[in-house]
Enzyme design. Structure first.
Site, PDB file in Angstrom:
ATOM      1  N   LYS A   9       0.831  -1.212   0.000  1.00  0.00           N
ATOM      2  CA  LYS A   9       0.000   0.000   0.000  1.00  0.00           C
ATOM      3  C   LYS A   9       0.862   1.258   0.000  1.00  0.00           C
ATOM      4  O   LYS A   9       0.627   2.183  -0.778  1.00  0.00           O
ATOM      5  CB  LYS A   9      -0.910  -0.011   1.225  1.00  0.00           C
ATOM      6  N   ASN A  10       1.840   1.303   0.891  1.00  0.00           N
ATOM      7  CA  ASN A  10       2.581   2.556   1.035  1.00  0.00           C
ATOM      8  C   ASN A  10       3.504   2.841  -0.145  1.00  0.00           C
ATOM      9  O   ASN A  10       3.909   3.987  -0.352  1.00  0.00           O
ATOM     10  CB  ASN A  10       3.348   2.584   2.370  1.00  0.00           C
TER      11      ASN A  10
ATOM     12  N   ARG B 259      -4.235  10.065   3.550  1.00  0.00           N
ATOM     13  CA  ARG B 259      -3.100  10.749   4.144  1.00  0.00           C
ATOM     14  C   ARG B 259      -2.023  11.003   3.071  1.00  0.00           C
ATOM     15  O   ARG B 259      -1.411  12.060   2.989  1.00  0.00           O
ATOM     16  CB  ARG B 259      -2.545   9.852   5.254  1.00  0.00           C
TER      17      ARG B 259
ATOM     18  N   CYS C  77      -5.511   8.417   8.324  1.00  0.00           N
ATOM     19  CA  CYS C  77      -5.638   7.948   9.702  1.00  0.00           C
ATOM     20  C   CYS C  77      -5.272   9.025  10.688  1.00  0.00           C
ATOM     21  O   CYS C  77      -4.304   9.753  10.509  1.00  0.00           O
ATOM     22  CB  CYS C  77      -4.730   6.742   9.923  1.00  0.00           C
TER      23      CYS C  77
ATOM     24  N   ARG D 196       0.148  15.013  12.834  1.00  0.00           N
ATOM     25  CA  ARG D 196       0.970  14.451  11.756  1.00  0.00           C
ATOM     26  C   ARG D 196       1.528  15.609  10.948  1.00  0.00           C
ATOM     27  O   ARG D 196       1.003  15.951   9.891  1.00  0.00           O
ATOM     28  CB  ARG D 196       0.139  13.472  10.916  1.00  0.00           C
ATOM     29  N   PRO D 197       2.614  16.208  11.448  1.00  0.00           N
ATOM     30  CA  PRO D 197       3.150  17.401  10.794  1.00  0.00           C
ATOM     31  C   PRO D 197       3.785  17.079   9.438  1.00  0.00           C
ATOM     32  O   PRO D 197       4.168  15.927   9.187  1.00  0.00           O
ATOM     33  CB  PRO D 197       4.227  17.879  11.771  1.00  0.00           C
ATOM     34  N   ILE D 198       3.869  18.096   8.577  1.00  0.00           N
ATOM     35  CA  ILE D 198       4.582  17.890   7.308  1.00  0.00           C
ATOM     36  C   ILE D 198       5.665  18.968   7.127  1.00  0.00           C
ATOM     37  O   ILE D 198       6.030  19.306   6.005  1.00  0.00           O
ATOM     38  CB  ILE D 198       3.625  17.843   6.091  1.00  0.00           C
ATOM     39  N   ASP D 199       6.154  19.456   8.268  1.00  0.00           N
ATOM     40  CA  ASP D 199       7.168  20.512   8.198  1.00  0.00           C
ATOM     41  C   ASP D 199       8.428  20.084   7.438  1.00  0.00           C
ATOM     42  O   ASP D 199       9.050  20.892   6.754  1.00  0.00           O
ATOM     43  CB  ASP D 199       7.539  20.985   9.614  1.00  0.00           C
ATOM     44  N   GLN D 200       8.793  18.809   7.537  1.00  0.00           N
ATOM     45  CA  GLN D 200      10.022  18.361   6.852  1.00  0.00           C
ATOM     46  C   GLN D 200       9.825  18.303   5.332  1.00  0.00           C
ATOM     47  O   GLN D 200      10.763  18.512   4.571  1.00  0.00           O
ATOM     48  CB  GLN D 200      10.479  17.001   7.374  1.00  0.00           C
TER      49      GLN D 200
ATOM     50  N   ASP E 248       3.521   0.385  12.171  1.00  0.00           N
ATOM     51  CA  ASP E 248       2.251  -0.044  11.576  1.00  0.00           C
ATOM     52  C   ASP E 248       1.880  -1.482  11.947  1.00  0.00           C
ATOM     53  O   ASP E 248       0.812  -1.965  11.571  1.00  0.00           O
ATOM     54  CB  ASP E 248       2.289   0.107  10.048  1.00  0.00           C
TER      55      ASP E 248
ATOM     56  N   ARG F 295      -9.220   0.662   3.729  1.00  0.00           N
ATOM     57  CA  ARG F 295      -8.234   1.561   3.110  1.00  0.00           C
ATOM     58  C   ARG F 295      -6.949   0.812   2.771  1.00  0.00           C
ATOM     59  O   ARG F 295      -6.227   1.194   1.850  1.00  0.00           O
ATOM     60  CB  ARG F 295      -7.854   2.695   4.083  1.00  0.00           C
TER      61      ARG F 295
HETATM   62  C1  UD1 Z   1       4.317   6.655   6.691  1.00  0.00           C
HETATM   63  C2  UD1 Z   1       3.292   5.579   6.496  1.00  0.00           C
HETATM   64  C3  UD1 Z   1       2.617   5.251   7.813  1.00  0.00           C
HETATM   65  C4  UD1 Z   1       3.669   4.900   8.863  1.00  0.00           C
HETATM   66  C5  UD1 Z   1       4.760   5.941   8.939  1.00  0.00           C
HETATM   67  C6  UD1 Z   1       5.931   5.540   9.812  1.00  0.00           C
HETATM   68  C7  UD1 Z   1       2.604   6.026   4.250  1.00  0.00           C
HETATM   69  C8  UD1 Z   1       1.533   6.483   3.350  1.00  0.00           C
HETATM   70  N1  UD1 Z   1       2.314   6.040   5.544  1.00  0.00           N
HETATM   71  O1  UD1 Z   1       3.614   7.799   7.163  1.00  0.00           O
HETATM   72  O2  UD1 Z   1       1.742   4.169   7.617  1.00  0.00           O
HETATM   73  O3  UD1 Z   1       3.075   4.790  10.142  1.00  0.00           O
HETATM   74  O4  UD1 Z   1       5.286   6.213   7.613  1.00  0.00           O
HETATM   75  O5  UD1 Z   1       6.499   4.351   9.344  1.00  0.00           O
HETATM   76  O6  UD1 Z   1       3.667   5.604   3.824  1.00  0.00           O
HETATM   77  N2  UD1 Z   1       7.299  13.991  11.128  1.00  0.00           N
HETATM   78  C9  UD1 Z   1       7.599  15.307  11.406  1.00  0.00           C
HETATM   79  N3  UD1 Z   1       7.600  16.189  10.372  1.00  0.00           N
HETATM   80  C10 UD1 Z   1       7.317  15.818   9.085  1.00  0.00           C
HETATM   81  C11 UD1 Z   1       7.017  14.471   8.814  1.00  0.00           C
HETATM   82  C12 UD1 Z   1       7.016  13.572   9.866  1.00  0.00           C
HETATM   83  O7  UD1 Z   1       7.857  15.662  12.546  1.00  0.00           O
HETATM   84  O8  UD1 Z   1       7.344  16.676   8.202  1.00  0.00           O
HETATM   85  C13 UD1 Z   1       7.305  12.989  12.232  1.00  0.00           C
HETATM   86  C14 UD1 Z   1       5.927  12.396  12.483  1.00  0.00           C
HETATM   87  O9  UD1 Z   1       5.183  13.181  13.375  1.00  0.00           O
HETATM   88  C15 UD1 Z   1       6.280  11.029  13.025  1.00  0.00           C
HETATM   89  C16 UD1 Z   1       7.602  10.675  12.321  1.00  0.00           C
HETATM   90  O10 UD1 Z   1       8.110  11.909  11.822  1.00  0.00           O
HETATM   91  O11 UD1 Z   1       6.538  11.134  14.412  1.00  0.00           O
HETATM   92  C17 UD1 Z   1       7.472   9.698  11.179  1.00  0.00           C
HETATM   93  O12 UD1 Z   1       6.541  10.166  10.216  1.00  0.00           O
HETATM   94  P1  UD1 Z   1       6.615   9.787   8.671  1.00  0.00           P
HETATM   95  O13 UD1 Z   1       7.667   8.740   8.474  1.00  0.00           O
HETATM   96  O14 UD1 Z   1       6.696  11.027   7.881  1.00  0.00           O
HETATM   97  O15 UD1 Z   1       5.201   9.138   8.445  1.00  0.00           O
HETATM   98  P2  UD1 Z   1       4.319   9.216   7.131  1.00  0.00           P
HETATM   99  O16 UD1 Z   1       5.191   9.286   5.937  1.00  0.00           O
HETATM  100  O17 UD1 Z   1       3.232  10.227   7.290  1.00  0.00           O
END
Ligand code: UD1
Length: 419
Positions: A23-24, A94, A118, A123-127, A306, A398
């Site tokens: 899926k991912n 997501r 989910c 779930r920040p996307i700052d990075q 997961d 999903r």
């Molecule tokens: C992906 C997976 C999700 C899985 C997660 C961790 C997909 C679609 N989803 O989610 O199922 O649980 O990886 O293996 O592939 N973070 C920040 N800033 C950012 C991005 C992330 O602080 O910009 C933090 C998050 O809060 C979290 C950690 O980094 O604590 C890991 O997140 P991330 O690996 O980005 O998860 P996703 O890609 O959203």
């Protein structure tokens, strides 16, 4: 139509199950396909709601996205005419954030509504935004939309403050058509990061180092179409391995990559499960009550977050007390209250859950709070005495293709009913 699963527990699972595509990886590759101004075929896709929703979204954006068969999408983005994905289009997924990187890479502009999917805490996307900005984009967030724009994207060095799968992939998507070289440091190493890089390379991109913590991307002028087959789903495979273990069963999980399963296999062995590991299958044989173990979730190659709810289900019937520490997400234990309805004895303190193993669980009405929590509840229900009813199936659907059919083929008794 709302549906629920009725699970009659205490059936030992025996037999074979085949794992679907990841899926991912799928949710990254479908947006990635629009980086090519040509036709891409993606094979071995799981037939799940996230894939169908993404395909619908691309169609709304002028991409011709059609299922050639149940598991193959033909994505033709030659007539694509839109760089905006609305809230209506993306609210369920997501991973719609990957449209940002892909649109930015292709058009140098992107507008995508804040993603849904989910909910397990912030779930920040700052990075992701930090990466796009470093490549030369202006990114603003207004009225629930993330808007990114650049005159041109220029490769640079980007250090991720946290290991993020999403940011790693999104930056790769934006960088493959940028000028010059982009280096992502402290990159995520998950199998789907590698698979997405391989897909991009099959389109003519130059991505090296995926699977290590430094990824180097040399920008190219354009990408061609491609034919690509997705890897098997590590999390689905792990879910069925745990299903075998929790029912004291004898289950062969086919079509997996054993290397991807090492952290899970190690824990099952520690608990006393016998494993027969082949080239592309693992047979799980669990006879007696299993031993309690401690688990900490971490980025790959650590134990995947997961699979944390599925593991909690297993540990709630193990012999002894186990501790699970959630090392990735801040708030991923909301589902524990549902597990407790089945009689599990679990105390949560911040990122730590202390699980006292019970001899047995007992059936009850429970509600899936997110995708993997839903899978954890299905597994717990398999081990529970009597009947469990699971609602909120939209989460489970999903990410799992025909979960009840696959489990029933091994002797489970699960019925899907309309409410
Ligand atoms: C992906 C997976 C999700 C899985 C997660 C961790 C997909 C679609 N989803 O989610 O199922 O649980 O990886 O293996 O592939 N973070 C920040 N800033 C950012 C991005 C992330 O602080 O910009 C933090 C998050 O809060 C979290 C950690 O980094 O604590 C890991 O997140 P991330 O690996 O980005 O998860 P996703 O890609 O959203």
């Amino acid at each position: 139509m709302l549906e629920e699963l009725i699970v009659y527990g205490k059936r030992k699972l025996q037999g074979e199950v085949y794992v679907s595509g990841a899926k991912n990886a799928a949710v990254a590759m479908i947006p990635a396909a629009i980086l090519s101004n040509d036709i891409c075929y993606i094979e071995n896709l799981p037939y799940i709601d996230d894939v169908i929703s993404l395909s619908d979204t691309l169609n709304e954006m002028g991409v011709s996205c059609e299922f050639v068969d149940r598991h193959t999408l033909k994505i033709d983005s030659r007539n694509m005419n839109n760089f905006c994905a609305t809230y209506e289009a993306v609210k369920k997924i997501r991973a719609s954030y990957y449209l940002l990187g892909a649109l930015l890479g292709r058009y140098k502009k992107a507008e995508v509504a804040f993603p849904g999917g989910c909910n397990f805490g912030t779930r920040p996307i700052d990075q992701h935004i930090k990466g796009f900005t470093a490549l030369g984009a202006d990114v603003v967030v207004e009225h629930g939309m993330i808007k990114a724009r650049a005159d041109k994207l220029v490769g640079t060095k980007i250090y991720l403050d946290v290991v993020s799968v999403g940011a790693t992939i999104n930056i790769m998507l934006a960088a493959v058509l940028a000028e010059g070289t982009t280096i992502i440091e402290n990159a995520a190493k998950e199998p789907h990061v590698v698979d997405t890089a391989n897909f991009l390379n099959s389109m003519g991109a130059k991505v090296k180092g995926a699977g290590t913590d430094v990824i180097r991307i040399v920008g190219v002028k354009e990408l061609s179409g491609a034919n690509y087959m997705i890897i098997p789903d590590q999390i689905e495979a792990g879910t069925y391995m745990i299903a075998g273990a929790i029912t004291g069963g004898d289950v062969t999980v086919h079509n997996l990559i054993p290397k991807h399963m090492e952290s899970i296999s190690a824990k099952l062995l520690e608990m006393g499960v016998d494993l027969d590991v082949g080239d592309d299958y693992i047979r799980v044989i669990a006879k007696d009550r299993l031993k309690a173990v401690n688990v900490k979730t971490l980025p790959y190659p650590g134990f995947p977050t997961d699979l944390q709810p599925q593991m909690s289900a297993l540990l709630s019937v193990a012999d002894g007390t186990s501790i699970i520490t959630e090392g990735v997400w801040e708030n991923r234990f909301q589902y524990i209250d549902e597990l407790k309805r089945l009689g599990a004895d679990i105390k949560v303190e911040g990122r730590v859950a202390v699980i006292k193993g019970m001899k047995s669980l007992s059936g009850a009405q429970v509600c899936a709070t997110d995708l993997r929590a839903g899978a954890g509840l299905v597994l717990a229900a398999l081990a529970a005495e009597g009947k469990t009813t699971i609602t909120n199936l939209q989460y489970i659907d999903r990410g799992y293709e025909e979960i009840e059919k696959k489990l029933n083929a091994m002797g489970a008794e699960i019925v899907r009913v309309k409410k």
